[in-house]
Design an enzyme around this catalytic site. Structure first.
Site, short mmCIF file in Angstrom:
data_model
loop_
_atom_site.label_atom_id
_atom_site.label_comp_id
_atom_site.label_asym_id
_atom_site.label_seq_id
_atom_site.Cartn_x
_atom_site.Cartn_y
_atom_site.Cartn_z
N THR A 1 -46.07 57.63 -84.88
CA THR A 1 -45.22 59.11 -84.61
C THR A 1 -44.27 60.33 -86.04
O THR A 1 -43.58 61.06 -85.60
CB THR A 1 -43.31 58.39 -84.18
OG1 THR A 1 -43.54 57.50 -85.46
CG2 THR A 1 -43.29 57.38 -83.37
N CYS A 2 -45.21 60.00 -87.08
CA CYS A 2 -44.95 60.53 -88.47
C CYS A 2 -46.56 61.48 -88.30
O CYS A 2 -46.36 62.98 -88.85
CB CYS A 2 -44.63 60.22 -89.24
SG CYS A 2 -42.80 59.68 -89.37
N PHE A 3 -47.52 60.35 -88.82
CA PHE A 3 -48.55 61.28 -89.38
C PHE A 3 -49.10 62.29 -88.57
O PHE A 3 -49.51 63.19 -89.32
CB PHE A 3 -50.22 59.90 -90.01
CG PHE A 3 -49.32 59.20 -90.89
CD1 PHE A 3 -48.78 60.00 -92.31
CD2 PHE A 3 -49.89 57.71 -91.30
CE1 PHE A 3 -48.76 59.10 -93.56
CE2 PHE A 3 -49.76 57.34 -92.59
CZ PHE A 3 -48.98 57.92 -93.12
#
Ligand SMILES: NC(=O)c1ccc[n+]([C@@H]2O[C@H](COP(=O)([O-])OP(=O)(O)OC[C@H]3O[C@@H](n4cnc5c(N)ncnc54)[C@H](O)[C@@H]3O)[C@@H](O)[C@H]2O)c1
Length: 451
Positions: free
Chosen positions: A271-273
């Protein structure tokens, strides 16, 4: 300062942060608009899966950590509020601030009516740089009828934590980053962390815009490192005697590089990179800068997914049948999150090629079933999964998979593709053919050295 604190948004990060505050003695109010989340926490049951969280919620939920749907309670009962709601990605790579704005409006309205003389609003969600100064502060002033730094302060305090390690990372950060509207607010937030952290991290206090840019830059930088290691890994596969682990671990000895997040493996996901990389590129373009470096990093990541599919299909072509078992579904161990997971991309590609697939991941079976339904089979254990196919792919370096040895192989012969090189080939017995990614064919007469 009161010995209480509030956190708005009790999701994957917010609930862990609130729990860490409560564990370190703060009377903590958690606010969420989802009633099921609120009720679950107050009855001592964690609504999300994260290592260590259930134990803490059993102890603290409904007592020192009390959940509520009321933003007013956060204002009335505490003087510092962290906002950690989601900021979904938009098609152009930016983040939507709609949940942050909605939470801030509710908090500002309650603050305006409260008659309180001060409150510190801390935004921790990941945002496009400029959001706090351009939007959030004006919105807080408008909805509270109060003035920044006269009546309330604002900090931007992003988190650098990884799913599967959130409690650990909150309690033991490498550093704490605080963008502050004035120094008293920054000092207040710093003192919260000094009490909450188990270690003594560097605390960086700076302007809000610097903190916002640091947040999106950090993950963008890490994705370049991952892409570089994966490129070296592909080079090694085509080069007799080459071994990516020897190469990256040696490069990592150089302080300018460092060994962390520098290992040939699979593409980054989660969900971030991916979305932070897209946001960094978007922000670079918005600043009139060239975003090619980071766009190339995202493309290298996609190409590495295609490489995995080609690698596996190539191994199937010489196997007895078109059956593949996949161990690991989430984008990393110990999380149910399958967003942008390389394993999920692989399943998509293999299905297009008519491959019969069985999968296993202790944490991510339900989320995977929601995507693929009956199109694939779901094993009850790693052992059952391996035994069902002639090719097995290990896609995450989960501790559970590191135990695999010959006792796991009860069916016919199996090729084991080890994407992270976590197995000891000598323990696999005669029925397994070990196929590591990131290594070239052995050079005759050279036994190699251990890394
Ligand atoms: N997940 C990660 O690994 C990670 C890491 C670093 C930063 N972040 C950032 O942290 C932020 C939160 O991410 P997350 O994964 O915890 O989100 P999430 O979707 O898991 O949780 C968000 C929670 O906020 C609640 N919420 C929404 N609007 C609200 C409102 N107005 N008032 C109260 N509650 C409200 C939702 O009901 C939900 O429970 C995002 O900006 C994300 O980019 C996430």
């Amino acid at each position: 300062m009161r010995d209480s604190i509030s956190v708005v948004g009790l999701g994957k990060l917010g609930l862990c942060l609130a729990t860490c505050f409560a564990e370190r003695g703060f009377e903590t109010i958690g606010v969420d608009i989802n009633k099921e989340v609120v009720d679950s926490i107050n009855s001592g049951v964690s609504p999300i899966v994260e290592p260590g969280l259930q134990k803490l919620i059993s102890k603290l939920g409904g007592t020192r950590l009390r959940a509520t749907g009321s933003h007013k309670e956060a204002i009335d009962r505490t003087d510092v509020t962290f906002v950690l709601v989601s900021t979904p990605s938009e098609p152009d790579g930016s983040f939507s601030n709609r949940y942050v704005e909605s939470a801030l409006k509710s908090l500002a309205g309650a603050f305006g009516e409260s008659g309180k003389s001060n409150h510190v609003f801390v935004v921790s969600s990941t945002v496009i740089p400029g959001s706090t100064d351009v939007t959030f502060i004006l919105l807080l002033e408008e909805h509270s009828g109060r003035r920044l730094n006269d009546d309330f302060q604002v900090c931007y305090n992003p988190d650098f934590v990884a799913l599967g390690r959130v409690i650990h990372d909150f309690s033991n950060p490498d550093f704490v980053l605080i963008g502050e509207s004035d120094s008293s607010a920054g000092q207040r937030v710093a003192s919260v962390y000094q009490r909450m952290c188990e270690n003594t991290p560097a605390i960086v206090r700076t302007s809000i815009i610097n903190a916002e840019i640091i947040k999106v830059s950090l993950n963008a930088y890490i994705t370049m490192k991952i892409g570089f290691a994966n490129t070296v890994s592909q080079m090694c596969e085509g080069t007799a005697g080459a071994d990516v682990d020897v190469i990256t671990s040696t490069l990592g000895l150089d302080k300018r590089i460092s060994p962390f997040y520098f290992r040939g493996g699979l593409s980054y996901g989660g969900t971030c990179f991916p979305r932070d990389t897209a946001a960094f590129a978007r922000f670079a373009r918005q600043c009139g800068c060239n975003a090619e470096l980071i766009e190339a990093s995202a493309e290298v990541n996609q190409q590495h997914n295609r490489h995995l599919a080609d690698f596996v299909l190539n191994q199937i072509s010489s196997a007895n049948d078109k059956t593949v078992s996949i161990l690991g579904l989430a984008f990393k161990p110990e999380t149910p999150v399958i967003v942008e997971s390389p394993a999920i991309r692989l399943i998509d590609e293999l299905l297009k090629n008519g491959v019969d697939i069985t999968v296993y991941d202790r944490f991510a079976m339900d989320s995977t079933r929601e995507v693929f339904g009956e199109r694939i089979r779901y094993a009850d254990s790693a052992k059952d999964c391996i035994s069902s196919s002639s090719v097995c792919v290990i896609t995450t370096p989960a501790d559970e998979f590191k135990q695999i040895d010959e006792s796991y192989i009860s069916g016919g012969p199996v090729k084991i593709i080890d994407c992270w090189r976590i197995l000891a080939p000598a323990r696999l017995g005669q029925k397994a053919e070990y196929v590591p990614m990131g290594k070239g064919l052995k050079v005759k007469g050279y036994a190699g050295v251990s890394v």
